[in-house]
Design a protein around this motif. Structure first.
Motif, PDB file in Angstrom:
ATOM      1  N   THR A 487      -7.823  -0.996  -0.544  1.00  0.00           N
ATOM      2  CA  THR A 487      -7.378  -0.021  -1.543  1.00  0.00           C
ATOM      3  C   THR A 487      -8.198   1.262  -1.425  1.00  0.00           C
ATOM      4  O   THR A 487      -9.418   1.216  -1.227  1.00  0.00           O
ATOM      5  CB  THR A 487      -7.522  -0.599  -2.960  1.00  0.00           C
ATOM      6  N   LYS A 488      -7.542   2.375  -1.551  1.00  0.00           N
ATOM      7  CA  LYS A 488      -8.181   3.685  -1.368  1.00  0.00           C
ATOM      8  C   LYS A 488      -9.061   4.041  -2.568  1.00  0.00           C
ATOM      9  O   LYS A 488      -8.569   4.186  -3.686  1.00  0.00           O
ATOM     10  CB  LYS A 488      -7.120   4.766  -1.170  1.00  0.00           C
ATOM     11  N   ALA A 515      -3.854  -4.741  -2.819  1.00  0.00           N
ATOM     12  CA  ALA A 515      -3.772  -4.184  -4.174  1.00  0.00           C
ATOM     13  C   ALA A 515      -3.958  -5.268  -5.227  1.00  0.00           C
ATOM     14  O   ALA A 515      -4.623  -5.059  -6.244  1.00  0.00           O
ATOM     15  CB  ALA A 515      -2.435  -3.478  -4.361  1.00  0.00           C
ATOM     16  N   LYS A 525       1.922   1.628  -8.068  1.00  0.00           N
ATOM     17  CA  LYS A 525       1.779   2.634  -7.014  1.00  0.00           C
ATOM     18  C   LYS A 525       0.308   2.794  -6.607  1.00  0.00           C
ATOM     19  O   LYS A 525      -0.266   3.871  -6.673  1.00  0.00           O
ATOM     20  CB  LYS A 525       2.368   3.964  -7.456  1.00  0.00           C
ATOM     21  N   PRO A 527      -2.674   3.143  -4.066  1.00  0.00           N
ATOM     22  CA  PRO A 527      -2.836   3.610  -2.680  1.00  0.00           C
ATOM     23  C   PRO A 527      -3.658   2.615  -1.864  1.00  0.00           C
ATOM     24  O   PRO A 527      -4.743   2.198  -2.278  1.00  0.00           O
ATOM     25  CB  PRO A 527      -3.585   4.932  -2.851  1.00  0.00           C
ATOM     26  N   ASP A 529      -5.172   2.065   2.063  1.00  0.00           N
ATOM     27  CA  ASP A 529      -5.384   2.607   3.406  1.00  0.00           C
ATOM     28  C   ASP A 529      -5.310   1.501   4.436  1.00  0.00           C
ATOM     29  O   ASP A 529      -5.730   0.362   4.169  1.00  0.00           O
ATOM     30  CB  ASP A 529      -6.761   3.278   3.498  1.00  0.00           C
ATOM     31  N   GLN A 553      -4.035   5.531   7.595  1.00  0.00           N
ATOM     32  CA  GLN A 553      -2.792   5.954   6.964  1.00  0.00           C
ATOM     33  C   GLN A 553      -2.749   5.290   5.592  1.00  0.00           C
ATOM     34  O   GLN A 553      -3.431   4.292   5.354  1.00  0.00           O
ATOM     35  CB  GLN A 553      -1.589   5.534   7.803  1.00  0.00           C
ATOM     36  N   THR A 554      -1.950   5.851   4.691  1.00  0.00           N
ATOM     37  CA  THR A 554      -1.921   5.344   3.315  1.00  0.00           C
ATOM     38  C   THR A 554      -0.502   4.976   2.905  1.00  0.00           C
ATOM     39  O   THR A 554       0.447   5.725   3.174  1.00  0.00           O
ATOM     40  CB  THR A 554      -2.483   6.397   2.329  1.00  0.00           C
ATOM     41  N   VAL A 555      -0.375   3.804   2.285  1.00  0.00           N
ATOM     42  CA  VAL A 555       0.897   3.398   1.685  1.00  0.00           C
ATOM     43  C   VAL A 555       0.662   3.142   0.202  1.00  0.00           C
ATOM     44  O   VAL A 555      -0.476   2.897  -0.224  1.00  0.00           O
ATOM     45  CB  VAL A 555       1.480   2.130   2.352  1.00  0.00           C
ATOM     46  N   TYR A 556       1.718   3.197  -0.584  1.00  0.00           N
ATOM     47  CA  TYR A 556       1.619   2.979  -2.028  1.00  0.00           C
ATOM     48  C   TYR A 556       2.440   1.740  -2.394  1.00  0.00           C
ATOM     49  O   TYR A 556       3.626   1.654  -2.063  1.00  0.00           O
ATOM     50  CB  TYR A 556       2.111   4.207  -2.793  1.00  0.00           C
TER      51      TYR A 556
END
Length: 570
Positions: A487-488, A515, A525, A527, A529, A553-556
């Protein structure tokens, strides 16, 4: 109370259909209040969970895995002696009580045929599991001992005669008609749901409220019909198991509870529903009991460092006045012959001011002008040095806050084995004293036990749930070209996809795991990485579990417990 007498009846029917005639192959006692019987029936092994947990008492088939202790408890050893190899001849309920009786047949150590009863009483904190010699009706042992000092009606102790709990003398709802129902109810006094519970056996408040919901109007015409309609579902074992949710709470029952709400999730079997409903609940309760002191210690350490930062911020603010101390010292020195000893302040021209303004300098009347100047120069030097020291201490305290914040998150998502590793980490870090040196040394020789999941396409995903596991997963187990996720800027688990080029769905599923096992579990949602393991580095001297990474790269994603459960069983 979801596990009422009617639910017990339906569960007995489900268990009988699956287990009757099966052989008990293994007995385990993974936790203090829970027994698991591995029963071979219909060409398949089934795990029967008997739980007398004070809050989560139940009987069900389970697909969940449980970690067994290295040394089995005494009650487990006794059950193995008396039950392993025995045939499960029948499963029945005691009238409509929450009592399930398993009757077994087998041979003792000298080859004689013997009959035993394993009786499970589901009664909240008074729940119990008792093994009884059927021919003599004598208690061989129980998971909880109850003396006459505690219960004057009966004792649950080895050697005592087994006596059923006292009868409540309630009416059997399966033999009641509309006239019987009306005779039991007083419509003038109200609280019809409580009257139903008080007068009919096997009825819980949840069932009674559902009856009133279907009745619509609480009168003599609608209540009996609605009651008999719901009872008929239980009589025929036409269960449609469902979990109904409302305002963040979930309720399970034989059928959807419309009076709770419309957020309904159906299940194929009662046991499957209970596995889903109790997923993590009992584990978190056990962890909370085991880690109560640890969680309190971590919280105290975090708060202590947060207070330290506030004090250091005040010190740093004071240190910002270093230049004014230097100015006062220089101005006193420049005017030293014009200043008399014994005065409390002096106003002099500030020759650093382009406009030629003056400044008032506080003095210590007990000191000479030279001593006052030296006092300000000393303050200046201390403040100048303090800036560097305070900033270093603030950075260190901030690192401690982040570290203990991550540990708090790990405790919240930990299993019992994870707690032991977190405690061991704090011992190694010098935060806690070592409890038992032998056990600590033994645990150091074992690799951390990680959690394994499988994506929809079968790709293996590994999750570390504490710093020891995270370090081992990222720095030793994972290959350099595999995918690493976290997690970012949020405390959480390290996650690794055991694939060099996973598809997008697998990345999203792994991100959901990251997450879910993070501080953002309840958020949406989140973020996450992801990057190659080769881009993840652990700085020298860094705290356990701490890494830096790039090329991410980042996904939600939104954490989904259903998805976690699915990936765990894929």
């Amino acid at each position: 109370m979801s596990f009422d007498g009617l639910f017990t009846k339906a569960m007995v029917a489900e268990l009988s259909q699956t287990l009757k005639g099966g052989r008990i192959n293994k007995v385990h006692q993974p936790y203090k209040n829970e027994i698991i019987l591995v029963i071979r029936a219909n060409g398949k092994n089934h795990k029967l969970l008997l739980s007398v947990h004070p809050s989560y008492a139940r009987v069900q088939l389970t697909n969940e895995s449980h970690e067994n202790p290295s040394v089995p408890p005494m009650f487990c050893m006794l059950l193995r002696k008396h039950l392993e190899g025995y045939i499960l001849e029948s499963i029945h309920q005691e009238e409509l009580d929450r009592i399930i009786i398993f009757e077994v047949k087998g041979r003792n150590e000298i080859g004689d045929t013997t009959y035993k009863k394993l009786i499970v009483e589901i009664m909240g904190r008074h729940s119990n599991i008792t093994l009884v010699d059927q021919s003599r009706n004598i208690i061989l042992d129980s998971i909880k001992h109850v003396s006459y000092a505690v219960n004057s009606y009966r004792a649950i102790l080895p050697g005592q005669e087994y006596i059923l709990p006292p009868k409540q003398n309630k009416a059997n709802p399966f033999t009641a008609d509309e006239t019987d129902i009306l005779r039991k109810l007083d419509f003038n006094s109200g609280k019809i749901d409580k009257q139903l519970v008080a007068n009919f056996a096997g009825i819980s408040p949840l069932f009674a409220k559902e009856v009133l919901f279907h009745a619509g109007l609480t009168n003599q015409k609608t209540i009996p019909a609605a009651f008999l309609q719901q009872i008929e579902l239980a009589r025929k074992n036409e269960a449609t198991p469902a979990v109904t949710a409302s305002e963040g709470k979930e309720y399970f029952y034989l059928f959807p509870l419309k009076h709770i709400g419309e957020d309904i999730r159906p299940f194929a079997t009662l046991s499957e529903m209970l596995d889903r409903f109790y997923f993590g609940k009992a584990v978190r309760d056990r962890v909370k009991q085991q880690a109560n002191d640890l969680e309190r210690f971590i919280m105290n350490e975090k708060e202590k460092n947060e207070k330290k930062i506030k004090k250091l911020e005040a010190t740093l603010k004071e240190a910002e006045n270093a230049d004014i101390h230097q100015l006062y010292g220089e101005l006193i020195t420049a005017n030293i012959y014009a200043i008399q000893k014994g005065i409390k302040e002096v106003e002099v021209i500030n020759y650093y001011d382009e406009d030629g303004g003056t400044v008032v300098i506080p003095l210590n009347p007990q000191k000479t002008p030279s001593e006052n100047a030296q006092k300000y120069f000393t303050r200046y030097q201390k403040a100048k040095n303090a800036k560097l020291i305070v900033k270093e201490q603030m950075e260190k305290a901030s690192e401690e806050v982040i570290y203990f914040d991550s540990l708090l998150q790990q405790v919240l998502t930990a299993s019992t084995k994870d707690i032991a590793e977190i405690r061991e980490e704090l011992v190694e870090g010098g935060y806690l004293r070592e409890r038992q040196k032998k056990q600590a040394k033994k645990s150091q020789n074992h690799k951390p036990v990680l959690d394994y999941f499988y994506a929809s396409d079968g790709t293996e995903i590994i999750v570390g749930k504490n710093n020891k596991q995270n370090d081992y997963l990222t720095n030793k187990l994972a290959a350099r070209d595999e995918i690493w996720l976290h997690t970012k800027d949020i405390p959480g688990s390290h996650v690794v996809i055991k694939h060099k080029v996973p598809n997008n769905e697998t990345i999203l599923e792994a991100a959901s795991l990251a997450a879910y096992y993070s501080k953002a579990r309840s958020a949406s949602k989140v973020p996450v990485d992801y990057t190659l393991v080769r881009h993840v580095k652990k700085p020298n001297g860094a705290k356990p579990g701490f890494v830096i990474y790039d090329n991410q790269q980042t996904v939600y994603v939104t954490p989904d417990e259903e998805l976690v459960l699915k990936l765990a069983k894929s």
